[in-house]
Every structure is written in C-alpha cells, then in structure tokens.
Design a protein around this motif. Structure first.
Motif, PDB file in Angstrom:
ATOM      1  N   ARG A   1       0.835  -1.192   0.000  1.00 57.74           N
ATOM      2  CA  ARG A   1       0.000   0.000   0.000  1.00 57.74           C
ATOM      3  C   ARG A   1       0.873   1.245   0.000  1.00 57.74           C
ATOM      4  O   ARG A   1       1.879   1.301   0.705  1.00 57.74           O
ATOM      5  N   LEU A   2       0.448   2.219  -0.759  1.00 64.21           N
ATOM      6  CA  LEU A   2       1.044   3.548  -0.723  1.00 64.21           C
ATOM      7  C   LEU A   2      -0.011   4.481  -0.148  1.00 64.21           C
ATOM      8  O   LEU A   2      -1.127   4.549  -0.663  1.00 64.21           O
ATOM      9  N   VAL A   3       0.324   5.162   0.917  1.00 67.13           N
ATOM     10  CA  VAL A   3      -0.599   6.060   1.591  1.00 67.13           C
ATOM     11  C   VAL A   3      -0.069   7.484   1.404  1.00 67.13           C
ATOM     12  O   VAL A   3       1.102   7.753   1.682  1.00 67.13           O
ATOM     13  N   SER A   4      -0.924   8.374   0.906  1.00 71.22           N
ATOM     14  CA  SER A   4      -0.470   9.750   0.653  1.00 71.22           C
ATOM     15  C   SER A   4      -1.596  10.738   0.911  1.00 71.22           C
ATOM     16  O   SER A   4      -2.723  10.343   1.210  1.00 71.22           O
ATOM     17  N   ASN A   5      -1.272  12.001   0.762  1.00 74.77           N
ATOM     18  CA  ASN A   5      -2.239  13.095   0.898  1.00 74.77           C
ATOM     19  C   ASN A   5      -3.019  12.981   2.208  1.00 74.77           C
ATOM     20  O   ASN A   5      -4.241  13.148   2.233  1.00 74.77           O
ATOM     21  N   ILE A   6      -2.309  12.687   3.274  1.00 75.42           N
ATOM     22  CA  ILE A   6      -2.941  12.531   4.584  1.00 75.42           C
ATOM     23  C   ILE A   6      -3.352  13.903   5.100  1.00 75.42           C
ATOM     24  O   ILE A   6      -2.549  14.836   5.133  1.00 75.42           O
TER      25      ILE A   6
ATOM     26  N   ASN B   1      -5.303   9.344   0.565  1.00 82.32           N
ATOM     27  CA  ASN B   1      -5.376   8.573  -0.675  1.00 82.32           C
ATOM     28  C   ASN B   1      -4.542   7.312  -0.486  1.00 82.32           C
ATOM     29  O   ASN B   1      -3.482   7.347   0.144  1.00 82.32           O
ATOM     30  N   VAL B   2      -5.038   6.210  -1.046  1.00 82.49           N
ATOM     31  CA  VAL B   2      -4.342   4.928  -0.904  1.00 82.49           C
ATOM     32  C   VAL B   2      -4.329   4.227  -2.253  1.00 82.49           C
ATOM     33  O   VAL B   2      -5.335   4.211  -2.971  1.00 82.49           O
ATOM     34  N   LEU B   3      -3.188   3.649  -2.570  1.00 86.19           N
ATOM     35  CA  LEU B   3      -3.050   2.799  -3.743  1.00 86.19           C
ATOM     36  C   LEU B   3      -2.532   1.456  -3.252  1.00 86.19           C
ATOM     37  O   LEU B   3      -1.502   1.393  -2.579  1.00 86.19           O
ATOM     38  N   VAL B   4      -3.289   0.398  -3.552  1.00 89.34           N
ATOM     39  CA  VAL B   4      -2.896  -0.954  -3.155  1.00 89.34           C
ATOM     40  C   VAL B   4      -2.485  -1.714  -4.402  1.00 89.34           C
ATOM     41  O   VAL B   4      -3.246  -1.768  -5.376  1.00 89.34           O
ATOM     42  N   PHE B   5      -1.290  -2.290  -4.380  1.00 90.57           N
ATOM     43  CA  PHE B   5      -0.842  -3.192  -5.435  1.00 90.57           C
ATOM     44  C   PHE B   5      -1.002  -4.599  -4.898  1.00 90.57           C
ATOM     45  O   PHE B   5      -0.476  -4.926  -3.831  1.00 90.57           O
ATOM     46  N   GLU B   6      -1.774  -5.417  -5.612  1.00 93.17           N
ATOM     47  CA  GLU B   6      -1.991  -6.812  -5.234  1.00 93.17           C
ATOM     48  C   GLU B   6      -1.426  -7.703  -6.327  1.00 93.17           C
ATOM     49  O   GLU B   6      -1.777  -7.557  -7.496  1.00 93.17           O
ATOM     50  N   SER B   7      -0.566  -8.625  -5.941  1.00 89.79           N
ATOM     51  CA  SER B   7      -0.053  -9.629  -6.861  1.00 89.79           C
ATOM     52  C   SER B   7      -0.555 -10.988  -6.387  1.00 89.79           C
ATOM     53  O   SER B   7      -0.346 -11.381  -5.234  1.00 89.79           O
ATOM     54  N   HIS B   8      -1.249 -11.686  -7.280  1.00 90.21           N
ATOM     55  CA  HIS B   8      -1.851 -12.979  -6.949  1.00 90.21           C
ATOM     56  C   HIS B   8      -1.720 -13.878  -8.161  1.00 90.21           C
ATOM     57  O   HIS B   8      -1.455 -13.403  -9.268  1.00 90.21           O
TER      58      HIS B   8
ATOM     59  N   TRP C   1      -5.655  -1.124  -6.809  1.00 91.53           N
ATOM     60  CA  TRP C   1      -6.866  -0.639  -6.160  1.00 91.53           C
ATOM     61  C   TRP C   1      -6.581   0.770  -5.661  1.00 91.53           C
ATOM     62  O   TRP C   1      -5.713   0.962  -4.811  1.00 91.53           O
ATOM     63  N   ALA C   2      -7.281   1.758  -6.168  1.00 91.37           N
ATOM     64  CA  ALA C   2      -7.101   3.144  -5.735  1.00 91.37           C
ATOM     65  C   ALA C   2      -8.319   3.577  -4.925  1.00 91.37           C
ATOM     66  O   ALA C   2      -9.457   3.243  -5.268  1.00 91.37           O
ATOM     67  N   SER C   3      -8.072   4.318  -3.852  1.00 88.44           N
ATOM     68  CA  SER C   3      -9.192   4.748  -3.012  1.00 88.44           C
ATOM     69  C   SER C   3      -8.863   6.036  -2.276  1.00 88.44           C
ATOM     70  O   SER C   3      -7.710   6.434  -2.138  1.00 88.44           O
ATOM     71  N   ARG C   4      -9.928   6.653  -1.823  1.00 87.65           N
ATOM     72  CA  ARG C   4      -9.856   7.735  -0.851  1.00 87.65           C
ATOM     73  C   ARG C   4     -10.391   7.124   0.428  1.00 87.65           C
ATOM     74  O   ARG C   4     -11.513   6.609   0.456  1.00 87.65           O
ATOM     75  N   ASN C   5      -9.591   7.121   1.472  1.00 85.67           N
ATOM     76  CA  ASN C   5     -10.005   6.526   2.739  1.00 85.67           C
ATOM     77  C   ASN C   5     -10.311   7.618   3.752  1.00 85.67           C
ATOM     78  O   ASN C   5      -9.604   8.613   3.829  1.00 85.67           O
TER      79      ASN C   5
ATOM     80  N   LEU D   1     -13.414   3.156  -2.991  1.00 83.99           N
ATOM     81  CA  LEU D   1     -12.684   2.770  -4.193  1.00 83.99           C
ATOM     82  C   LEU D   1     -13.069   3.672  -5.354  1.00 83.99           C
ATOM     83  O   LEU D   1     -14.250   3.985  -5.546  1.00 83.99           O
ATOM     84  N   VAL D   2     -12.081   4.070  -6.129  1.00 79.62           N
ATOM     85  CA  VAL D   2     -12.329   4.932  -7.284  1.00 79.62           C
ATOM     86  C   VAL D   2     -13.308   4.264  -8.242  1.00 79.62           C
ATOM     87  O   VAL D   2     -14.184   4.916  -8.802  1.00 79.62           O
ATOM     88  N   ASN D   3     -13.188   2.956  -8.406  1.00 79.23           N
ATOM     89  CA  ASN D   3     -14.005   2.226  -9.373  1.00 79.23           C
ATOM     90  C   ASN D   3     -15.087   1.384  -8.692  1.00 79.23           C
ATOM     91  O   ASN D   3     -15.460   0.328  -9.188  1.00 79.23           O
ATOM     92  N   ASN D   4     -15.642   1.867  -7.598  1.00 77.10           N
ATOM     93  CA  ASN D   4     -16.592   1.043  -6.849  1.00 77.10           C
ATOM     94  C   ASN D   4     -17.944   0.863  -7.530  1.00 77.10           C
ATOM     95  O   ASN D   4     -18.781   0.100  -7.066  1.00 77.10           O
ATOM     96  N   ALA D   5     -18.161   1.525  -8.647  1.00 76.28           N
ATOM     97  CA  ALA D   5     -19.407   1.330  -9.403  1.00 76.28           C
ATOM     98  C   ALA D   5     -19.246   0.272 -10.493  1.00 76.28           C
ATOM     99  O   ALA D   5     -20.216  -0.086 -11.156  1.00 76.28           O
ATOM    100  N   ASN D   6     -18.046  -0.249 -10.660  1.00 76.63           N
ATOM    101  CA  ASN D   6     -17.767  -1.272 -11.682  1.00 76.63           C
ATOM    102  C   ASN D   6     -17.756  -2.661 -11.066  1.00 76.63           C
ATOM    103  O   ASN D   6     -17.618  -2.812  -9.847  1.00 76.63           O
ATOM    104  N   ALA D   7     -17.850  -3.677 -11.925  1.00 69.62           N
ATOM    105  CA  ALA D   7     -17.645  -5.051 -11.461  1.00 69.62           C
ATOM    106  C   ALA D   7     -16.204  -5.163 -10.989  1.00 69.62           C
ATOM    107  O   ALA D   7     -15.287  -4.683 -11.651  1.00 69.62           O
TER     108      ALA D   7
END
Length: 164
Positions: free
Chosen positions: A91-96, A111-118, A125-129, A150-156
C-alpha cells in the motif's frame, strides 16, 4: 496558515498510525491489525458510490467490530482458499489530511493505492479513505471507522479476498 506544534504532532501521530496499519495489512499480520480497532469500530467499503446508506444499499464490506474479529478467526482456520496462496500486497498512503480534531477523536482522510499480486494476476486498487481515529488514555490511537471509497466502486470488481 502554518500548523501549530500540536497540529504537527497530531499529523505525525496519524501518519505513523496509518503507515503501521497499512504495513500490518500488507504483511497479513491480522491479529496485530485487529488490535488497532476500537471496540465499536466499523470497516466500510461502499459500492456504487461513496455516500450511500449502508443500512439500505449494498456495500462491498460493512463490518462491525465483532464481524472483523470473526473474519480474522475464519482466516486463521486455513480454509479461506481465495487467499491460498496469499496475495502479495503493498500500500502507498499519501495526501494525509487531518480534517477535524477535538482532542479525543480525529477525522482523517488519505489517498491509498494498493498493489496486489496474486496467481490470478496483478491488480491496482485506488481509493480515498476516511478514518475516525480515537485517542486512548495512554495516547495511542484506535480506528473507530475506516471507510474505503474505491475509485471504481461502481464497476464489477475482481475478488478482494485480501480485505479479510
């Protein structure tokens, strides 16, 4: 307007707390992560907008404190196969920003950016928390609310099983 020493100290405390919370989640240290929650904490990830009524509309996640603890107990059973193998996370946490501070409760946004590798692939995953942090008698902080918009929380969305 320049920050006062007290405001600067609060921002430093909040930043350290959010960085620690992120690291514990990234490292799957869920028992330590759970200890960061207040007894009345709520973990909320809205769906289809940021300002929905979670009592009336579907959310990706809307857990009270006991549900958070249950998810962690279920995780420890080893039967949460959506995380076998575990995602590698950062996770990258910024703009606190400290939005309000009454001395006991602190409203925070970041603002948070999560990089998930699976095994199913990599995902961002980008979000405003938004957080409601509560000072304890010993000066430590606990989360009373964590709202992940989540920025894209209206999408599948792909599986977000790493959200415990």
């Amino acid at each position: 307007m320049p920050m006062t020493a007290a405001q600067r100290e609060t921002l430093e405390d909040v930043t350290a707390f959010l960085v620690r919370e992120s690291r514990l989640a990234d490292e799957h240290a869920y028992d330590d992560w759970e200890a960061l929650w207040a007894d009345d904490g709520v973990y909320w990830v809205p769906a289809n907008g940021d300002d929905i009524d979670p009592e009336q509309k579907m959310s990706i996640l809307y857990d009270n404190r006991s549900r958070i603890a249950l998810r962690i107990r279920q995780y420890h059973t080893g039967k949460r196969f959506s995380q076998t193998p575990q995602s590698r996370l950062r996770r990258l946490v910024s703009n606190i920003e400290v939005l309000a501070d009454d001395g006991r409760e602190i409203r925070v946004a970041a603002n948070v950016l999560v990089f998930e590798s699976h095994t199913r692939g990599d995902q961002l995953w980008a979000s405003r928390n938004e957080y409601l942090l509560r000072r304890q008698a010993d000066g430590s902080l606990r989360m009373a609310l964590k709202k992940v918009m989540l920025v894209n929380n209206a999408n599948a969305l792909y599986s977000m099983a790493f959200l415990i």
